[in-house]
Design an enzyme around this catalytic site. Structure first.
Site, PDB file in Angstrom:
ATOM      1  N   ARG A   1     -11.704  -0.143 -16.592  1.00 30.27           N
ATOM      2  CA  ARG A   1     -11.888  -0.136 -15.388  1.00 30.27           C
ATOM      3  C   ARG A   1     -11.723  -1.676 -15.026  1.00 30.27           C
ATOM      4  NH1 ARG A   1     -16.550  -1.259 -12.604  1.00 30.27           N
ATOM      5  NH2 ARG A   1     -17.755   0.035 -13.861  1.00 30.27           N
TER       6      ARG A   1
ATOM      7  N   TYR B   1       3.093   3.937   7.862  1.00 26.64           N
ATOM      8  CA  TYR B   1       2.817   5.114   6.946  1.00 26.64           C
ATOM      9  C   TYR B   1       1.536   5.740   7.446  1.00 26.64           C
ATOM     10  CZ  TYR B   1       1.480   7.645   2.798  1.00 26.64           C
ATOM     11  OH  TYR B   1       1.264   8.753   2.063  1.00 26.64           O
TER      12      TYR B   1
HETATM   13  C1  LIG Z   1       3.206   6.127   0.287  1.00 29.86           C
HETATM   14  C2  LIG Z   1       3.254   5.112   1.052  1.00 29.86           C
HETATM   15  C3  LIG Z   1       1.877   4.605   1.093  1.00 29.86           C
HETATM   16  C4  LIG Z   1       0.785   5.069   0.300  1.00 29.86           C
HETATM   17  O1  LIG Z   1       1.085   4.951  -1.006  1.00 29.86           O
HETATM   18  P1  LIG Z   1       0.350   6.179  -2.184  1.00 29.86           P
HETATM   19  O2  LIG Z   1       0.810   5.595  -3.256  1.00 29.86           O
HETATM   20  O3  LIG Z   1       0.930   7.577  -1.561  1.00 29.86           O
HETATM   21  O4  LIG Z   1      -1.389   6.011  -1.902  1.00 29.86           O
HETATM   22  C5  LIG Z   1       1.825   3.371   1.639  1.00 29.86           C
HETATM   23  N1  LIG Z   1       2.979   2.635   2.441  1.00 29.86           N
HETATM   24  C6  LIG Z   1       4.023   3.352   2.339  1.00 29.86           C
HETATM   25  C7  LIG Z   1       4.969   2.696   3.224  1.00 29.86           C
HETATM   26  C8  LIG Z   1       4.251   4.347   1.823  1.00 29.86           C
HETATM   27  O5  LIG Z   1       5.708   5.189   1.954  1.00 29.86           O
END
Ligand SMILES: *Cc1c(COP(=O)(O)O)cnc(C)c1O
Length: 408
Positions: free
Chosen positions: A70, A123
Site C-alpha cells: 500500500r 467529467y
Molecule cells: C474517466 C475520467 C476521469 C475519472 O477517471 P477514472 O479512471 O474513471 O476514475 C476523470 N477525468 C476525465 C476527463 C475522465 O475522462
C-alpha cells in the site's frame, strides 16, 4: 525543464524506471504480486520506515526500500518514471483510478474554508466531487465556463481564500478549451495551486506544466493505459507536491495494485504510436462527419479555424487535436439511439482512449446528478454523441458511421 541530458520521451518510455540487473536480468519489469516485503535485519526495517515516513532523507546512493504494497511497490516506479518524462515533470505518482488521483489531490491540498474555482463542463465524477465531497468538508466551490476572462474569474473569487484553480481541458464531453496560461495568472495572484486534468489530450499533445500548471493529472484508465484493461490515475508535478501526494496515498490507500502498475508501464511504451494513430483517424472522421447532412455540429480540435479565439488557445497550448469527437445528430434521443444501436465496428460503451473505437450518449450515460437544464447549458443535448476513436482501419470506421447515419 526539457534539458539536453534528459532522454526524449520516445526513448525513455521504453526503458526508464527499470534496471534489468536488479531483477535477475529480466528485460521487462516482473510483476511483484506480494503484499509485504521481508527485511534482512531489524536495523534495515527501521531505516526503511524512517525513509518512507520522511523522518530522514536518503543518503548518497541510498534508495528507499520496500515495506508494504500500500505504501510503495516495485511495479509503481517504472510507470511513474515514464510519466514524469512525458509531462516534463520532476516526479509523478500513480493511483488506483482517475477519481482516486483527483480525490487524493483535493484531500492533500485543501482545508475547510478554502475556495476552489473549476471549469465546466467537466467529467461527471469530478463535478460530483466538487459539489458533493468538497461541500461536505467545508470547501467552497464555484464553476466557470471557457469564455471567462481574468476579470470574470476575479469576480468569481471575490474576497475569498482561493486555494485551487481546477481545469479540465479539453473538457469532457464537448472539447471546450480552457486557457491554462490565463488560469495560471489567476492562481499566481492568489498563491493558489493550478491543477489541470490532461486526460483528453495526454502528454503527447499537451504538457500543462510547461504552461504554468502546478499539477497535471490523468485518468490513466484512458489514453495512458490505452487498452481498456485497467483503471488507474496519475498526477505529475514538482518533487514536494508529489511527495505530499504519495504520503496521502498510503494514508488513505489510493495505491494501485502491482498488476495495474505493471500494465501501465507496459502501455506507456506505445503511448505515442497509439495516440498519433488515433488522432489521425479522428481527424479524418471529424472531416467526414462535418460534411454529413444528418450531422448538425461537430466538435474536434482539428476543425477550429483561425480567427476563433479557441484557435489561438489551441495553437499556444496543444501539439495536436487528439482523438475525442463529439457531434450532434439532426434529431434527439430517438435518433441517437437508432444511430448507436446500428453501429457494428464502433462499440457502444462509456470510457475512452482505448485501442478500440467507442461511442456513448452523454445525455443519458453520465451520473444522474446534473439537471437537464444544466446539461443543455454546457452543450450536452439529447442528440449529442461522444466518439473515442481507436486505432482501427479508418475506412472501416468511416463505413460504419456512414451506415449508422443512414439508419437514423
Ligand atoms: C474517466 C475520467 C476521469 C475519472 O477517471 P477514472 O479512471 O474513471 O476514475 C476523470 N477525468 C476525465 C476527463 C475522465 O475522462
Amino acid at each position: 525543464m526539457s534539458s539536453e541530458n534528459r532522454p526524449h520521451p520516445d526513448t525513455a518510455s521504453v526503458s526508464s524506471g527499470h534496471d534489468p540487473t536488479r531483477h535477475l536480468g529480466s528485460l521487462k519489469p516482473p510483476i511483484y504480486e506480494t503484499s509485504t516485503f521481508t527485511f534482512e535485519t531489524a536495523e534495515q526495517g527501521k531505516r526503511f520506515f524512517e525513509l518512507a515516513y520522511g523522518f530522514d532523507r536518503p543518503g548518497e546512493g541510498e534508495e528507499p526500500g520496500y515495506i508494504y504494497s500500500r505504501l510503495d511497490s516495485p511495479n509503481m516506479r517504472p510507470a511513474e518514471a515514464r510519466l514524469a518524462v512525458w509531462e516534463e515533470a520532476e516526479d509523478s505518482a500513480i493511483f488506483n483510478s482517475g477519481m482516486a488521483a483527483i480525490a487524493t489531490v483535493l484531500l492533500s491540498f485543501l482545508t475547510p474554508g478554502d475556495l476552489v474555482v473549476y471549469s465546466l463542463p467537466a467529467y461527471g465524477g469530478t463535478v460530483t466531487l466538487m459539489s458533493g465531497l468538497l461541500a461536505d468538508v467545508g470547501v467552497v466551490t464555484r464553476s466557470f465556463r471557457a469564455d471567462a476572462g481574468l476579470d470574470d474569474l476575479e469576480a468569481l473569487v471575490g474576497g475569498d481564500r482561493l486555494a485551487m484553480v481546477y481545469l479540465e481541458t479539453p473538457a469532457n464531453p464537448t472539447n471546450d478549451l480552457f486557457d491554462i496560461e490565463l488560469a495560471a495568472r489567476l492562481a499566481e495572484r492568489h498563491q493558489a495551486r493550478l491543477v489541470v486534468d490532461n486526460t483528453f489530450l495526454s502528454p503527447v499533445w499537451q504538457k500543462p506544466l510547461l504552461h504554468g500548471a502546478d499539477l497535471s493529472l490523468h485518468s490513466a484508465t484512458k489514453y495512458l493505459g490505452g487498452h481498456s484493461d485497467l483503471t488507474a490515475g496519475a498526477v505529475c508535478g514538482g518533487t514536494e507536491d508529489i511527495a505530499a501526494l504519495k504520503h496521502k496515498r498510503y494514508q488513505i490507500g489510493t495505491t494501485p495494485s502491482p498488476a495495474t502498475g505493471w500494465l501501465l508501464a507496459r502501455s506507456l511504451e506505445t503511448l505515442r504510436l497509439r495516440v498519433e494513430r488515433q488522432t489521425e483517424n479522428a481527424t479524418r472522421l471529424a472531416g467526414f462527419l462535418d460534411s454529413h447532412e444528418k450531422v448538425e455540429t461537430v466538435s474536434h480540435l482539428s476543425l477550429l479555424q483561425p480567427g476563433d479565439p479557441r484557435h489561438d488557445v489551441y495553437k499556444r497550448q496543444c501539439l495536436g487535436p487528439g482523438a475525442m469527437i463529439s457531434f450532434e445528430l439532426v434529431g434527439g434521443e430517438a435518433e441517437s439511439f437508432r444511430f448507436l444501436d446500428s453501429m457494428r465496428v464502433v462499440r457502444l460503451a462509456t470510457s475512452l482512449g482505448g485501442t478500440e473505437s467507442l461511442a456513448s450518449h452523454p445525455w443519458t450515460m453520465s451520473p444522474p446528478t446534473v439537471p437537464d437544464q444544466e446539461k443543455r447549458s454546457i452543450g450536452v443535448t439529447p442528440g449529442l454523441i461522444r466518439l473515442s476513436v481507436g486505432i482501427e482501419d479508418v475506412r472501416d470506421l468511416t463505413a460504419d458511421l456512414e451506415q449508422a447515419l443512414a439508419a437514423i
